[in-house]
Motif scaffolding. Structure first.
Motif, mmCIF file in Angstrom:
data_model
loop_
_atom_site.group_PDB
_atom_site.id
_atom_site.type_symbol
_atom_site.label_atom_id
_atom_site.label_comp_id
_atom_site.label_asym_id
_atom_site.label_seq_id
_atom_site.Cartn_x
_atom_site.Cartn_y
_atom_site.Cartn_z
ATOM 1 N N LYS A 270 -41.640 74.103 1.105
ATOM 2 C CA LYS A 270 -42.778 74.169 0.629
ATOM 3 C C LYS A 270 -42.763 74.723 -0.953
ATOM 4 O O LYS A 270 -43.229 74.659 -2.338
ATOM 5 C CB LYS A 270 -43.682 75.040 0.747
ATOM 6 C CG LYS A 270 -43.935 74.085 2.185
ATOM 7 C CD LYS A 270 -45.001 72.868 1.884
ATOM 8 C CE LYS A 270 -45.715 72.370 3.128
ATOM 9 N NZ LYS A 270 -46.493 71.422 2.605
ATOM 10 N N VAL B 227 -43.182 74.566 -5.143
ATOM 11 C CA VAL B 227 -43.926 74.778 -6.036
ATOM 12 C C VAL B 227 -42.959 74.933 -6.962
ATOM 13 O O VAL B 227 -43.872 74.610 -8.182
ATOM 14 C CB VAL B 227 -44.018 75.940 -5.101
ATOM 15 C CG1 VAL B 227 -44.389 77.408 -6.358
ATOM 16 C CG2 VAL B 227 -45.108 76.203 -3.575
ATOM 17 N N TYR C 139 -43.661 71.972 -9.326
ATOM 18 C CA TYR C 139 -44.843 72.027 -10.127
ATOM 19 C C TYR C 139 -44.870 72.802 -10.247
ATOM 20 O O TYR C 139 -45.294 72.165 -11.886
ATOM 21 C CB TYR C 139 -45.962 72.182 -9.035
ATOM 22 C CG TYR C 139 -47.232 71.747 -9.665
ATOM 23 C CD1 TYR C 139 -48.001 71.432 -9.147
ATOM 24 C CD2 TYR C 139 -47.778 73.179 -10.119
ATOM 25 C CE1 TYR C 139 -49.004 70.391 -9.505
ATOM 26 C CE2 TYR C 139 -49.365 72.704 -10.055
ATOM 27 C CZ TYR C 139 -50.282 71.533 -9.802
ATOM 28 O OH TYR C 139 -51.572 71.920 -10.490
ATOM 29 N N LEU D 86 -51.479 76.687 -6.296
ATOM 30 C CA LEU D 86 -49.966 76.292 -5.818
ATOM 31 C C LEU D 86 -50.524 75.858 -4.318
ATOM 32 O O LEU D 86 -49.752 74.917 -3.743
ATOM 33 C CB LEU D 86 -49.288 77.271 -5.875
ATOM 34 C CG LEU D 86 -48.786 77.472 -7.723
ATOM 35 C CD1 LEU D 86 -48.176 78.612 -7.636
ATOM 36 C CD2 LEU D 86 -47.931 76.222 -8.297
ATOM 37 N N CYS E 227 -50.084 72.555 -1.861
ATOM 38 C CA CYS E 227 -49.342 72.854 -0.745
ATOM 39 C C CYS E 227 -49.627 72.702 0.301
ATOM 40 O O CYS E 227 -48.950 72.058 1.491
ATOM 41 C CB CYS E 227 -47.887 73.679 -1.065
ATOM 42 S SG CYS E 227 -47.119 73.740 -2.369
ATOM 43 N N LYS F 47 -51.982 80.751 1.494
ATOM 44 C CA LYS F 47 -51.816 81.037 -0.060
ATOM 45 C C LYS F 47 -50.363 82.823 0.316
ATOM 46 O O LYS F 47 -49.396 83.074 -0.216
ATOM 47 C CB LYS F 47 -52.648 81.491 -1.395
ATOM 48 C CG LYS F 47 -53.851 82.767 -1.156
ATOM 49 C CD LYS F 47 -54.673 83.353 -2.076
ATOM 50 C CE LYS F 47 -54.776 84.110 -1.736
ATOM 51 N NZ LYS F 47 -56.402 84.330 -2.779
ATOM 52 N N LEU G 254 -47.632 81.282 1.621
ATOM 53 C CA LEU G 254 -46.220 80.518 0.248
ATOM 54 C C LEU G 254 -45.514 82.391 -0.222
ATOM 55 O O LEU G 254 -44.950 82.106 -0.319
ATOM 56 C CB LEU G 254 -47.942 80.245 -0.917
ATOM 57 C CG LEU G 254 -47.096 79.411 -1.535
ATOM 58 C CD1 LEU G 254 -45.787 78.625 -2.104
ATOM 59 C CD2 LEU G 254 -47.909 78.753 -2.818
ATOM 60 N N ILE H 208 -44.508 85.152 -7.330
ATOM 61 C CA ILE H 208 -45.486 83.901 -7.972
ATOM 62 C C ILE H 208 -45.395 83.726 -9.910
ATOM 63 O O ILE H 208 -45.315 83.118 -10.289
ATOM 64 C CB ILE H 208 -46.313 82.714 -7.229
ATOM 65 C CG1 ILE H 208 -45.209 82.592 -5.978
ATOM 66 C CG2 ILE H 208 -46.594 81.657 -8.542
ATOM 67 C CD1 ILE H 208 -46.213 82.063 -4.725
#
Length: 293
Positions: A192, A196, A199, A213, A217, A221, A224, A236
């Protein structure tokens, strides 16, 4: 430079921390005998590591590679990475630093010295292990470069060193072309997180946030965000800003006005862009353009 028999010098430690390459290229042969810890970081130059001995995991853009003797590690410019080193075993390697200018200077029939780094970036695999017969020439080049550096006061040693770096890079790229399966694909990673990263790189100029994002996926969140931070050392939000500013920096160096690079890299207003650019690069984008040109 410190030879294989000793520990890394304090000069090299400072050099690594600054992340600045004043020359077109440099080579080090290092053997560490003490514990070292590195944070996630990136350089504006390119780096090749030839791993000889030790117990090292190399983390690069969300993937972890467990290095084996005679692996080559390819770290492109602005690629986020860090090594994790077991201090109980001596860590020996050659490190080559290469500037953008040097790698872009020499081309032949459309072929570039950056080919190996470009292939690593496209495949998202950063470690290569060639067939045994490839190493005689490549290691011979490393030994030759090391010898030239040790005799830097000799007649026309600078020209000889440049020719040695060119020879190494041509031979290295020939092996990458001739052995497409040499890239190691067994790195450990969170699928994952890697998705990301891909992406973000593909949609850098578009609206990107954690909600988008996570939806891409099909995961929480919050999960992630935790996994991304663990894999890359960046949040991120930080990662997106770093990549956008790196892209803007390249545009400005190519002659694009900072005000235009701002919007082409996904920022919605110049003041936010300028503030983040100065925070990451160290100077305002307008000042950076003046200094570099």
């Amino acid at each position: 430079m410190k030879g294989a028999g000793g520990c890394e010098s304090r000069e090299q430690e400072r050099y690594e921390k600054t992340g600045y390459l004043a020359e077109p290229y440099r080579i080090f042969h290092l053997r560490d005998c003490k514990k070292q810890e590195f944070d996630f970081h990136y350089h504006e130059f390119y780096k090749i590591i030839y791993f000889l001995e030790g117990k090292v995991d190399y983390k690069i853009e969300g993937k972890t590679y467990h290095l084996k003797p005679h692996d080559f590690v390819l770290v492109g410019a602005n690629v986020i990475h860090k090594p994790e080193i077991d201090a109980g075993i001596p860590y020996e390697r050659y490190i080559i630093y290469l500037s953008e200018e040097f790698l872009s200077e020499e081309k032949e029939h459309g072929h570039s010295l950056k080919y190996c780094f470009e292939k690593a970036q496209r495949s998202q695999n950063r470690v290569v292990h060639f067939m045994p017969e490839s190493y005689e020439e490549l290691v011979g080049c490393l030994l030759h470069m090391e010898k030239i550096v040790s005799q830097k006061e000799a007649y026309m040693s600078g020209l000889l060193l440049k020719s040695a770096f060119l020879e190494f890079m041509v031979l290295f790229n020939r092996n990458v072309v001739g052995q497409p399966r040499a890239f190691i694909t067994t790195a450990a990673y969170n699928g994952k997180v890697v998705d990301v990263i891909a992406y973000i790189q593909e949609h850098l100029t578009e609206e990107i946030n954690v909600d988008i994002l996570a939806k891409q996926c099909y995961i929480s969140k919050y999960y992630l965000m935790r996994q991304f931070k663990e894999a890359t050392g960046y949040s991120i939000h930080q990662y997106i800003n770093e990549k956008r500013i790196q892209a803007a920096r390249r545009m400005i160096l190519s002659g694009i006005p900072a005000s235009e690079a701002c919007y082409q890299c996904g920022f919605h207003d110049y003041s936010t862009f300028a503030r983040r650019f100065k925070m990451i690069v160290g100077v305002a984008p307008s000042k950076f353009a003046q200094d570099e040109h």
